[in-house]
Design a protein around this motif. Structure first.
Motif, PDB file in Angstrom:
ATOM      1  N   MET A  92      29.320  22.272  68.086  1.00 52.93           N
ATOM      2  CA  MET A  92      28.532  21.924  66.911  1.00 52.93           C
ATOM      3  C   MET A  92      27.112  21.670  67.411  1.00 52.93           C
ATOM      4  O   MET A  92      26.924  20.894  68.366  1.00 52.93           O
ATOM      5  CB  MET A  92      29.084  20.681  66.240  1.00 52.93           C
ATOM      6  CG  MET A  92      28.430  20.362  64.900  1.00 52.93           C
ATOM      7  SD  MET A  92      28.876  21.536  63.607  1.00 52.93           S
ATOM      8  CE  MET A  92      30.461  20.845  63.125  1.00 52.93           C
ATOM      9  N   TYR A  93      26.161  22.307  66.778  1.00 45.42           N
ATOM     10  CA  TYR A  93      24.765  22.169  67.165  1.00 45.42           C
ATOM     11  C   TYR A  93      24.038  21.313  66.135  1.00 45.42           C
ATOM     12  O   TYR A  93      24.114  21.570  64.927  1.00 45.42           O
ATOM     13  CB  TYR A  93      24.092  23.532  67.272  1.00 45.42           C
ATOM     14  CG  TYR A  93      24.461  24.271  68.535  1.00 45.42           C
ATOM     15  CD1 TYR A  93      25.736  24.787  68.717  1.00 45.42           C
ATOM     16  CD2 TYR A  93      23.535  24.439  69.559  1.00 45.42           C
ATOM     17  CE1 TYR A  93      26.090  25.443  69.883  1.00 45.42           C
ATOM     18  CE2 TYR A  93      23.873  25.099  70.731  1.00 45.42           C
ATOM     19  CZ  TYR A  93      25.148  25.602  70.887  1.00 45.42           C
ATOM     20  OH  TYR A  93      25.493  26.258  72.056  1.00 45.42           O
ATOM     21  N   TYR A  94      23.335  20.313  66.633  1.00 45.70           N
ATOM     22  CA  TYR A  94      22.629  19.378  65.780  1.00 45.70           C
ATOM     23  C   TYR A  94      21.132  19.459  66.027  1.00 45.70           C
ATOM     24  O   TYR A  94      20.686  19.543  67.177  1.00 45.70           O
ATOM     25  CB  TYR A  94      23.094  17.945  66.059  1.00 45.70           C
ATOM     26  CG  TYR A  94      24.548  17.694  65.797  1.00 45.70           C
ATOM     27  CD1 TYR A  94      25.508  17.903  66.793  1.00 45.70           C
ATOM     28  CD2 TYR A  94      24.980  17.237  64.554  1.00 45.70           C
ATOM     29  CE1 TYR A  94      26.854  17.684  66.557  1.00 45.70           C
ATOM     30  CE2 TYR A  94      26.324  17.004  64.309  1.00 45.70           C
ATOM     31  CZ  TYR A  94      27.254  17.226  65.322  1.00 45.70           C
ATOM     32  OH  TYR A  94      28.581  16.985  65.079  1.00 45.70           O
ATOM     33  N   CYS A  95      20.384  19.388  64.951  1.00 43.17           N
ATOM     34  CA  CYS A  95      18.931  19.292  65.016  1.00 43.17           C
ATOM     35  C   CYS A  95      18.558  17.815  65.105  1.00 43.17           C
ATOM     36  O   CYS A  95      19.185  16.971  64.451  1.00 43.17           O
ATOM     37  CB  CYS A  95      18.352  19.922  63.751  1.00 43.17           C
ATOM     38  SG  CYS A  95      16.577  19.778  63.559  1.00 43.17           S
ATOM     39  N   ALA A  96      17.552  17.498  65.906  1.00 45.90           N
ATOM     40  CA  ALA A  96      17.136  16.113  66.096  1.00 45.90           C
ATOM     41  C   ALA A  96      15.622  15.993  66.004  1.00 45.90           C
ATOM     42  O   ALA A  96      14.896  16.935  66.338  1.00 45.90           O
ATOM     43  CB  ALA A  96      17.608  15.594  67.447  1.00 45.90           C
ATOM     44  N   ALA A  97      15.159  14.833  65.568  1.00 47.89           N
ATOM     45  CA  ALA A  97      13.721  14.564  65.470  1.00 47.89           C
ATOM     46  C   ALA A  97      13.462  13.114  65.854  1.00 47.89           C
ATOM     47  O   ALA A  97      14.192  12.212  65.424  1.00 47.89           O
ATOM     48  CB  ALA A  97      13.224  14.839  64.054  1.00 47.89           C
ATOM     49  N   ASP A  98      12.435  12.909  66.669  1.00 52.03           N
ATOM     50  CA  ASP A  98      12.169  11.564  67.179  1.00 52.03           C
ATOM     51  C   ASP A  98      10.685  11.375  67.452  1.00 52.03           C
ATOM     52  O   ASP A  98       9.950  12.350  67.637  1.00 52.03           O
ATOM     53  CB  ASP A  98      12.912  11.351  68.501  1.00 52.03           C
ATOM     54  CG  ASP A  98      14.402  11.377  68.338  1.00 52.03           C
ATOM     55  OD1 ASP A  98      14.975  12.481  68.357  1.00 52.03           O
ATOM     56  OD2 ASP A  98      14.974  10.297  68.177  1.00 52.03           O
ATOM     57  N   ALA A  99      10.299  10.129  67.559  1.00 53.57           N
ATOM     58  CA  ALA A  99       9.000   9.832  68.135  1.00 53.57           C
ATOM     59  C   ALA A  99       9.052  10.229  69.604  1.00 53.57           C
ATOM     60  O   ALA A  99      10.094  10.110  70.257  1.00 53.57           O
ATOM     61  CB  ALA A  99       8.693   8.344  68.002  1.00 53.57           C
ATOM     62  N   LYS A 100       7.940  10.700  70.132  1.00 51.20           N
ATOM     63  CA  LYS A 100       7.923  11.168  71.518  1.00 51.20           C
ATOM     64  C   LYS A 100       8.262  10.040  72.490  1.00 51.20           C
ATOM     65  O   LYS A 100       8.980  10.236  73.469  1.00 51.20           O
ATOM     66  CB  LYS A 100       6.544  11.743  71.847  1.00 51.20           C
ATOM     67  CG  LYS A 100       6.441  12.356  73.235  1.00 51.20           C
ATOM     68  CD  LYS A 100       5.080  12.994  73.430  1.00 51.20           C
ATOM     69  CE  LYS A 100       4.964  13.622  74.817  1.00 51.20           C
ATOM     70  NZ  LYS A 100       3.636  14.252  75.011  1.00 51.20           N
ATOM     71  N   TYR A 101       7.756   8.862  72.216  1.00 48.13           N
ATOM     72  CA  TYR A 101       8.003   7.716  73.088  1.00 48.13           C
ATOM     73  C   TYR A 101       8.934   6.758  72.359  1.00 48.13           C
ATOM     74  O   TYR A 101       8.649   6.327  71.251  1.00 48.13           O
ATOM     75  CB  TYR A 101       6.690   7.035  73.452  1.00 48.13           C
ATOM     76  CG  TYR A 101       5.735   7.971  74.126  1.00 48.13           C
ATOM     77  CD1 TYR A 101       4.619   8.466  73.438  1.00 48.13           C
ATOM     78  CD2 TYR A 101       5.940   8.400  75.424  1.00 48.13           C
ATOM     79  CE1 TYR A 101       3.744   9.347  74.054  1.00 48.13           C
ATOM     80  CE2 TYR A 101       5.079   9.279  76.041  1.00 48.13           C
ATOM     81  CZ  TYR A 101       3.987   9.753  75.358  1.00 48.13           C
ATOM     82  OH  TYR A 101       3.121  10.633  75.950  1.00 48.13           O
ATOM     83  N   SER A 102      10.034   6.413  73.011  1.00 45.79           N
ATOM     84  CA  SER A 102      11.054   5.588  72.382  1.00 45.79           C
ATOM     85  C   SER A 102      10.953   4.147  72.853  1.00 45.79           C
ATOM     86  O   SER A 102      10.885   3.884  74.054  1.00 45.79           O
ATOM     87  CB  SER A 102      12.434   6.144  72.712  1.00 45.79           C
ATOM     88  OG  SER A 102      13.458   5.252  72.312  1.00 45.79           O
TER      89      SER A 102
END
Length: 133
Positions: A92-102
């Motif tokens: 299963m392939y998931y798309c992810a989105a985040d702030a560059k710095y966590s």
């Protein structure tokens, strides 16, 4: 509200190709990373590919040279072109989105965070890729 909707999964024979898409909405970080992770039954999560707001990219070792990540920023769509597919790419392939710095994972780059359960801020419901003869 951030929404990520994946599409493009399916069944393909070994050596074949697929292109996954991820339609993103509500994501407003100026310094960000977006990418893909995958998970197969009984296996750990694996970061596949990432693209940053400056256009730089990164790939997991198992897909380097075969997969290409890209984005259409104007349309807010993320792509994953997958070539020379192998049975071990089935997942299963998931798309992810985040702030560059966590804040939660300081010093950990986005691709590595994709391998951590809870390491991503936003992700979609996934699209299934099956590679089989």
């Amino acid at each position: 509200q951030v929404q990520l909707v994946e599409s493009g999964g399916g069944s393909v024979q070994p050596g074949g190709s697929l292109r996954l898409s991820c339609a993103a909405s509500g994501f407003t970080y100026s310094s960000y990373c977006m990418g893909w992770f995958r998970q197969a039954p009984g296996k750990e999560r694996e970061g596949v590919a990432v693209i940053y707001n400056d256009g730089s990219t990164g790939y997991g070792d198992t897909v380097k040279g075969r997969f290409t990540i890209s984005q259409d920023a104007a349309k807010n769509v993320l792509y994953l072109q997958m070539n020379s597919l192998k049975p071990e790419d089935s997942a299963m392939y998931y798309c992810a989105a985040d702030a560059k710095y966590s804040v939660s994972f300081p010093g950990v780059d986005c691709l590595d965070r994709y391998s951590i359960v809870g390491g991503t801020d936003y992700w979609g419901k996934g699209t299934l890729v099956t590679v089989s003869s």
